[in-house]
Write a protein that holds these residues in place. Sequence first.
Motif, PDB file in Angstrom:
ATOM      1  N   ALA A  35       0.831  -1.199   0.000  1.00 12.35           N
ATOM      2  CA  ALA A  35       0.000   0.000   0.000  1.00 12.35           C
ATOM      3  C   ALA A  35       0.870   1.255   0.000  1.00 12.35           C
ATOM      4  O   ALA A  35       0.575   2.220  -0.695  1.00 12.35           O
ATOM      5  N   ALA A  36       1.942   1.224   0.775  1.00 13.01           N
ATOM      6  CA  ALA A  36       2.835   2.375   0.841  1.00 13.01           C
ATOM      7  C   ALA A  36       3.530   2.595  -0.501  1.00 13.01           C
ATOM      8  O   ALA A  36       3.698   3.740  -0.931  1.00 13.01           O
ATOM      9  N   ASP A  37       3.920   1.514  -1.167  1.00 16.10           N
ATOM     10  CA  ASP A  37       4.557   1.648  -2.471  1.00 16.10           C
ATOM     11  C   ASP A  37       3.612   2.268  -3.487  1.00 16.10           C
ATOM     12  O   ASP A  37       4.007   3.145  -4.258  1.00 16.10           O
ATOM     13  N   SER A  38       2.370   1.835  -3.488  1.00 14.11           N
ATOM     14  CA  SER A  38       1.423   2.393  -4.451  1.00 14.11           C
ATOM     15  C   SER A  38       1.139   3.862  -4.142  1.00 14.11           C
ATOM     16  O   SER A  38       0.981   4.672  -5.046  1.00 14.11           O
ATOM     17  N   LYS A  39       1.090   4.218  -2.857  1.00 17.82           N
ATOM     18  CA  LYS A  39       0.873   5.614  -2.492  1.00 17.82           C
ATOM     19  C   LYS A  39       2.053   6.475  -2.924  1.00 17.82           C
ATOM     20  O   LYS A  39       1.878   7.597  -3.393  1.00 17.82           O
ATOM     21  N   ASP A  40       3.271   5.940  -2.770  1.00 18.67           N
ATOM     22  CA  ASP A  40       4.454   6.683  -3.195  1.00 18.67           C
ATOM     23  C   ASP A  40       4.441   6.909  -4.700  1.00 18.67           C
ATOM     24  O   ASP A  40       4.777   7.998  -5.176  1.00 18.67           O
ATOM     25  N   LYS A  41       4.048   5.906  -5.441  1.00 18.83           N
ATOM     26  CA  LYS A  41       3.997   6.043  -6.897  1.00 18.83           C
ATOM     27  C   LYS A  41       2.973   7.100  -7.306  1.00 18.83           C
ATOM     28  O   LYS A  41       3.228   7.915  -8.178  1.00 18.83           O
ATOM     29  N   LYS A  42       1.804   7.061  -6.639  1.00 20.27           N
ATOM     30  CA  LYS A  42       0.765   8.036  -6.956  1.00 20.27           C
ATOM     31  C   LYS A  42       1.221   9.449  -6.612  1.00 20.27           C
ATOM     32  O   LYS A  42       0.981  10.385  -7.375  1.00 20.27           O
ATOM     33  N   ALA A  43       1.875   9.600  -5.466  1.00 25.03           N
ATOM     34  CA  ALA A  43       2.337  10.923  -5.045  1.00 25.03           C
ATOM     35  C   ALA A  43       3.391  11.448  -6.008  1.00 25.03           C
ATOM     36  O   ALA A  43       3.385  12.629  -6.364  1.00 25.03           O
ATOM     37  N   THR A  44       4.290  10.591  -6.444  1.00 29.81           N
ATOM     38  CA  THR A  44       5.338  10.996  -7.379  1.00 29.81           C
ATOM     39  C   THR A  44       4.725  11.421  -8.705  1.00 29.81           C
ATOM     40  O   THR A  44       5.142  12.417  -9.296  1.00 29.81           O
ATOM     41  N   LYS A  45       3.736  10.671  -9.157  1.00 29.98           N
ATOM     42  CA  LYS A  45       3.078  11.014 -10.424  1.00 29.98           C
ATOM     43  C   LYS A  45       2.348  12.341 -10.310  1.00 29.98           C
ATOM     44  O   LYS A  45       2.406  13.165 -11.220  1.00 29.98           O
ATOM     45  N   LYS A  46       1.681  12.563  -9.176  1.00 27.42           N
ATOM     46  CA  LYS A  46       0.972  13.826  -8.979  1.00 27.42           C
ATOM     47  C   LYS A  46       1.932  15.001  -9.008  1.00 27.42           C
ATOM     48  O   LYS A  46       1.647  16.034  -9.616  1.00 27.42           O
ATOM     49  N   LYS A  47       3.063  14.856  -8.331  1.00 21.79           N
ATOM     50  CA  LYS A  47       4.049  15.932  -8.298  1.00 21.79           C
ATOM     51  C   LYS A  47       4.573  16.228  -9.695  1.00 21.79           C
ATOM     52  O   LYS A  47       4.747  17.389 -10.070  1.00 21.79           O
ATOM     53  N   ALA A  48       4.814  15.179 -10.465  1.00 23.88           N
ATOM     54  CA  ALA A  48       5.315  15.369 -11.828  1.00 23.88           C
ATOM     55  C   ALA A  48       4.269  16.077 -12.682  1.00 23.88           C
ATOM     56  O   ALA A  48       4.605  16.968 -13.470  1.00 23.88           O
ATOM     57  N   ASP A  49       3.008  15.691 -12.522  1.00 20.91           N
ATOM     58  CA  ASP A  49       1.934  16.331 -13.285  1.00 20.91           C
ATOM     59  C   ASP A  49       1.799  17.803 -12.911  1.00 20.91           C
ATOM     60  O   ASP A  49       1.633  18.667 -13.783  1.00 20.91           O
ATOM     61  N   LYS A  50       1.872  18.096 -11.622  1.00 13.80           N
ATOM     62  CA  LYS A  50       1.766  19.489 -11.178  1.00 13.80           C
ATOM     63  C   LYS A  50       2.916  20.317 -11.728  1.00 13.80           C
ATOM     64  O   LYS A  50       2.726  21.455 -12.159  1.00 13.80           O
ATOM     65  N   LYS A  51       4.112  19.747 -11.707  1.00  6.60           N
ATOM     66  CA  LYS A  51       5.275  20.485 -12.205  1.00  6.60           C
ATOM     67  C   LYS A  51       5.137  20.750 -13.703  1.00  6.60           C
ATOM     68  O   LYS A  51       5.456  21.837 -14.183  1.00  6.60           O
ATOM     69  N   GLU A  52       4.644  19.743 -14.407  1.00  7.15           N
ATOM     70  CA  GLU A  52       4.461  19.906 -15.847  1.00  7.15           C
ATOM     71  C   GLU A  52       3.445  21.011 -16.147  1.00  7.15           C
ATOM     72  O   GLU A  52       3.667  21.849 -17.025  1.00  7.15           O
ATOM     73  N   LYS A  53       2.351  21.040 -15.405  1.00  9.28           N
ATOM     74  CA  LYS A  53       1.347  22.081 -15.605  1.00  9.28           C
ATOM     75  C   LYS A  53       1.915  23.458 -15.282  1.00  9.28           C
ATOM     76  O   LYS A  53       1.652  24.433 -15.982  1.00  9.28           O
TER      77      LYS A  53
END
Length: 67
Positions: A35-53
């Motif tokens: 569960a922690a691994d999947s949360k980390d992946k989601k958080a990393t993806k969100k940060k990347a998306d925010k930075k891209e925007k």
Amino acid sequence: MKKILALMFALALTVSMSSFAFADDAKAGDKTDKAADSKDKKATKKKADKKEKKDKKDDKKKDDMAK
């Protein structure tokens, strides 16, 4: 004699209960790691998306100011 029997019974119960407790911790640890691994992946993806925007907005502002 009764005290010795009571002590042995208490010791037997303690050992058996502790083995169950340790078995539950091992299984729960595996689930929480996944569960922690999947949360980390989601958080990393969100940060990347925010930075891209944000980068796109910055580029757009630069283009508007250049005109």
